[in-house]
Design an enzyme around this catalytic site. Structure first.
Site, PDB file in Angstrom:
ATOM      1  N   THR A 107     -37.102 113.950  31.617  1.00 41.35           N
ATOM      2  CA  THR A 107     -38.066 113.350  30.680  1.00 41.35           C
ATOM      3  C   THR A 107     -37.391 112.438  29.650  1.00 41.35           C
ATOM      4  O   THR A 107     -38.075 111.791  28.857  1.00 41.35           O
ATOM      5  CB  THR A 107     -38.835 114.451  29.921  1.00 41.35           C
ATOM      6  OG1 THR A 107     -37.873 115.269  29.225  1.00 41.35           O
ATOM      7  CG2 THR A 107     -39.632 115.325  30.887  1.00 41.35           C
ATOM      8  N   VAL A 156     -32.643 108.285  30.086  1.00 45.01           N
ATOM      9  CA  VAL A 156     -31.742 108.132  31.237  1.00 45.01           C
ATOM     10  C   VAL A 156     -32.304 108.852  32.458  1.00 45.01           C
ATOM     11  O   VAL A 156     -32.279 108.319  33.577  1.00 45.01           O
ATOM     12  CB  VAL A 156     -30.321 108.634  30.898  1.00 45.01           C
ATOM     13  CG1 VAL A 156     -29.432 108.610  32.133  1.00 45.01           C
ATOM     14  CG2 VAL A 156     -29.698 107.790  29.785  1.00 45.01           C
ATOM     15  N   SER A 174     -40.750 121.065  27.945  1.00 46.31           N
ATOM     16  CA  SER A 174     -41.303 119.891  28.649  1.00 46.31           C
ATOM     17  C   SER A 174     -41.930 120.283  29.984  1.00 46.31           C
ATOM     18  O   SER A 174     -42.285 119.432  30.790  1.00 46.31           O
ATOM     19  CB  SER A 174     -40.180 118.877  28.909  1.00 46.31           C
ATOM     20  OG  SER A 174     -39.556 118.508  27.709  1.00 46.31           O
ATOM     21  N   CYS A 178     -21.694 104.577  28.295  1.00 43.28           N
ATOM     22  CA  CYS A 178     -22.366 103.323  28.666  1.00 43.28           C
ATOM     23  C   CYS A 178     -21.530 102.109  28.275  1.00 43.28           C
ATOM     24  O   CYS A 178     -21.380 101.162  29.061  1.00 43.28           O
ATOM     25  CB  CYS A 178     -23.748 103.242  28.034  1.00 43.28           C
ATOM     26  SG  CYS A 178     -23.840 103.827  26.365  1.00 43.28           S
ATOM     27  N   GLN A 188     -24.356  97.670  20.191  1.00 43.84           N
ATOM     28  CA  GLN A 188     -25.039  98.646  21.038  1.00 43.84           C
ATOM     29  C   GLN A 188     -26.483  98.873  20.629  1.00 43.84           C
ATOM     30  O   GLN A 188     -26.785  99.095  19.453  1.00 43.84           O
ATOM     31  CB  GLN A 188     -24.244  99.956  21.065  1.00 43.84           C
ATOM     32  CG  GLN A 188     -22.877  99.786  21.685  1.00 43.84           C
ATOM     33  CD  GLN A 188     -22.012 101.021  21.720  1.00 43.84           C
ATOM     34  OE1 GLN A 188     -20.837 100.969  21.410  1.00 43.84           O
ATOM     35  NE2 GLN A 188     -22.576 102.159  22.113  1.00 43.84           N
ATOM     36  N   GLY A 193     -29.319 103.694  23.201  1.00 43.84           N
ATOM     37  CA  GLY A 193     -28.141 104.537  23.406  1.00 43.84           C
ATOM     38  C   GLY A 193     -28.251 105.833  22.630  1.00 43.84           C
ATOM     39  O   GLY A 193     -27.602 106.826  22.966  1.00 43.84           O
ATOM     40  N   LYS A 234     -13.824 107.061  22.869  1.00 45.01           N
ATOM     41  CA  LYS A 234     -14.263 107.174  24.266  1.00 45.01           C
ATOM     42  C   LYS A 234     -13.902 105.917  25.047  1.00 45.01           C
ATOM     43  O   LYS A 234     -13.426 105.989  26.186  1.00 45.01           O
ATOM     44  CB  LYS A 234     -15.780 107.394  24.328  1.00 45.01           C
ATOM     45  CG  LYS A 234     -16.246 108.780  23.898  1.00 45.01           C
ATOM     46  CD  LYS A 234     -17.768 108.851  23.895  1.00 45.01           C
ATOM     47  CE  LYS A 234     -18.282 110.184  23.398  1.00 45.01           C
ATOM     48  NZ  LYS A 234     -19.774 110.216  23.328  1.00 45.01           N
ATOM     49  N   ARG A 250     -23.919  99.682  16.000  1.00 48.93           N
ATOM     50  CA  ARG A 250     -25.329  99.825  16.398  1.00 48.93           C
ATOM     51  C   ARG A 250     -26.104  98.627  15.864  1.00 48.93           C
ATOM     52  O   ARG A 250     -25.977  98.267  14.688  1.00 48.93           O
ATOM     53  CB  ARG A 250     -25.925 101.118  15.837  1.00 48.93           C
ATOM     54  CG  ARG A 250     -27.309 101.433  16.332  1.00 48.93           C
ATOM     55  CD  ARG A 250     -27.305 101.892  17.748  1.00 48.93           C
ATOM     56  NE  ARG A 250     -26.725 103.226  17.890  1.00 48.93           N
ATOM     57  CZ  ARG A 250     -26.346 103.747  19.049  1.00 48.93           C
ATOM     58  NH1 ARG A 250     -26.435 103.025  20.134  1.00 48.93           N
ATOM     59  NH2 ARG A 250     -25.846 104.971  19.113  1.00 48.93           N
ATOM     60  N   HIS A 260     -26.640  96.710  25.869  1.00 50.03           N
ATOM     61  CA  HIS A 260     -25.427  96.679  25.045  1.00 50.03           C
ATOM     62  C   HIS A 260     -24.696  95.356  25.281  1.00 50.03           C
ATOM     63  O   HIS A 260     -24.620  94.875  26.413  1.00 50.03           O
ATOM     64  CB  HIS A 260     -24.484  97.813  25.444  1.00 50.03           C
ATOM     65  CG  HIS A 260     -24.889  99.178  24.957  1.00 50.03           C
ATOM     66  ND1 HIS A 260     -25.973  99.426  24.135  1.00 50.03           N
ATOM     67  CD2 HIS A 260     -24.344 100.391  25.228  1.00 50.03           C
ATOM     68  CE1 HIS A 260     -26.070 100.730  23.901  1.00 50.03           C
ATOM     69  NE2 HIS A 260     -25.099 101.342  24.543  1.00 50.03           N
TER      70      HIS A 260
END
Ligand code: 2RA
Length: 340
Positions: free
Chosen positions: A11, A14, A40, A130, A157, A161, A215, A236, A243
């Protein structure tokens, strides 16, 4: 003969894209199940022309299922991914939980598909962050030609995200700017995101960088080459999906901008949009829903001997997450889980 596939976190942004892309790419499924948390339960999600009702992840038995695409947070993944893997179902995980585990392959199919051979150690394969995925698709073909020494990347980004809540906050704050009485204070982000940019994604680390920036460094090294030096600033921006990244590359050897453009034009997963004229470049709103990693503004960096600049844009819900995960499933099916 197809595969029995579970989408875990069906849900979320992604998870829904995973279902869309499995259908769009006609991934061979004999059966598909949408799993989500109990709150959900029964939520309807689309799978191609059909609708699935979500089932309860907590009570689901993964025995007899072939592949599980996970799109839930690391805390929940820590509980359910080992359960699925132990039942013999190969987990393709979009969280950061297993990305840095030496026993778990971290895969971008256009870049290091061969590394998938190690999946059976834990029956888990990790999907990269991502912002890393789109960047390594651009870097790998250039690295193969002129060996990359150092990468300096600034990211722009989108709020997706940060999930649906991030998108809702941008919408509400923007609306609040125009509709008196509907002002919306930051809740998902640390500062106002409407008509603003925030140089902070994920948590701060001891050295002053953020975990999002760490990362990009760690994952680029694991996916392409540990010798590559990477420094990142992750920002952001008030964009819903897509992105963007300004990437500066220093090579061991000189690489001419025209040759770089030709290499990228032929590279898997890349679409070059690069004309030195008004509109001759890609912007985030144009990448939404597409599979490609778009490259523009390819040009020499004459401030160093072997430098190159480029602009990289991709749909963060697709190549940055759901598409890459489905592509991993395709490689897994073709190379490791042959059916029929
Ligand atoms: C973000 N890369 O953009 C992180 C997680 N998707 O928020």
């Amino acid at each position: 003969m197809g595969y029995r596939v579970a989408v875990v976190g069906a849900t979320g942004n992604v998870g829904r894209e995973m279902l869309n892309i499995l259908a769009e790419r006609q991934f061979p499924t004999d059966e598909i199940v949408a799993l989500a948390s109990r709150k959900s339960l029964g939520t309807e999600v689309s799978f191609g022309d059909t609708t699935l009702k979500t089932k309860d992840l907590d009570t689901f038995d993964f025995s007899g299922w072939d592949i599980a695409l996970f799109a839930i947070g690391s805390d929940a993944t820590k509980i359910y991914a080992p359960r699925a893997a132990k039942a013999g179902c190969v987990v393709i995980d979009n969280s950061s939980l297993y990305r840095y585990d030496p026993a778990v392959p971290l895969i971008v199919p256009e870049v290091n598909a061969d590394a998938i051979e190690g999946y059976s150690r834990k029956n888990i394969i990790a999907n990269p962050n991502c912002s890393t995925a789109q960047m390594v698709v651009a870097l790998k073909p250039l690295h193969d030609r002129a060996r990359i020494k150092r990468v300096v990347v600034s990211t722009y980004q989108s709020v997706s995200g940060a999930g649906k809540d991030g998108m809702d906050e941008l919408w509400d704050q923007t609306k609040g700017m125009y509709v008196p009485g509907q002002e919306k204070e930051p809740s998902k982000f640390t500062k106002q995101i409407a008509f603003n940019v925030i140089p902070h994604i994920d948590t701060f680390l001891e050295d002053g960088s953020t975990k999002e920036e760490w990362k990009m460094v760690a994952e680029t090294k694991k996916i392409i080459d540990t010798s590559i030096l990477v420094t990142a600033t992750c920002v952001r921006v008030p964009v819903f999906v897509g992105h963007s990244e300004a990437i500066n590359i220093e090579f061991e050897d000189f690489l001419d901008e025209d040759e770089a453009r030709d290499i990228l034009r032929e590279a898997p997963g890349v679409m070059v949009v690069d004309k030195r004229e008004d509109g001759g470049y890609i912007t985030p709103v144009e990448c939404v829903g597409d599979f490609a990693t778009f490259i523009s503004r390819i040009r020499q960096d004459s401030t160093i001997d072997n430098g190159l600049n480029l602009w990289c844009v991709s749909d963060n819900l697709r190549k940055g997450a759901a598409l890459n995960a489905v592509q991993i499933a395709e490689v897994l099916g073709q190379r490791c889980l042959k059916k029929g």
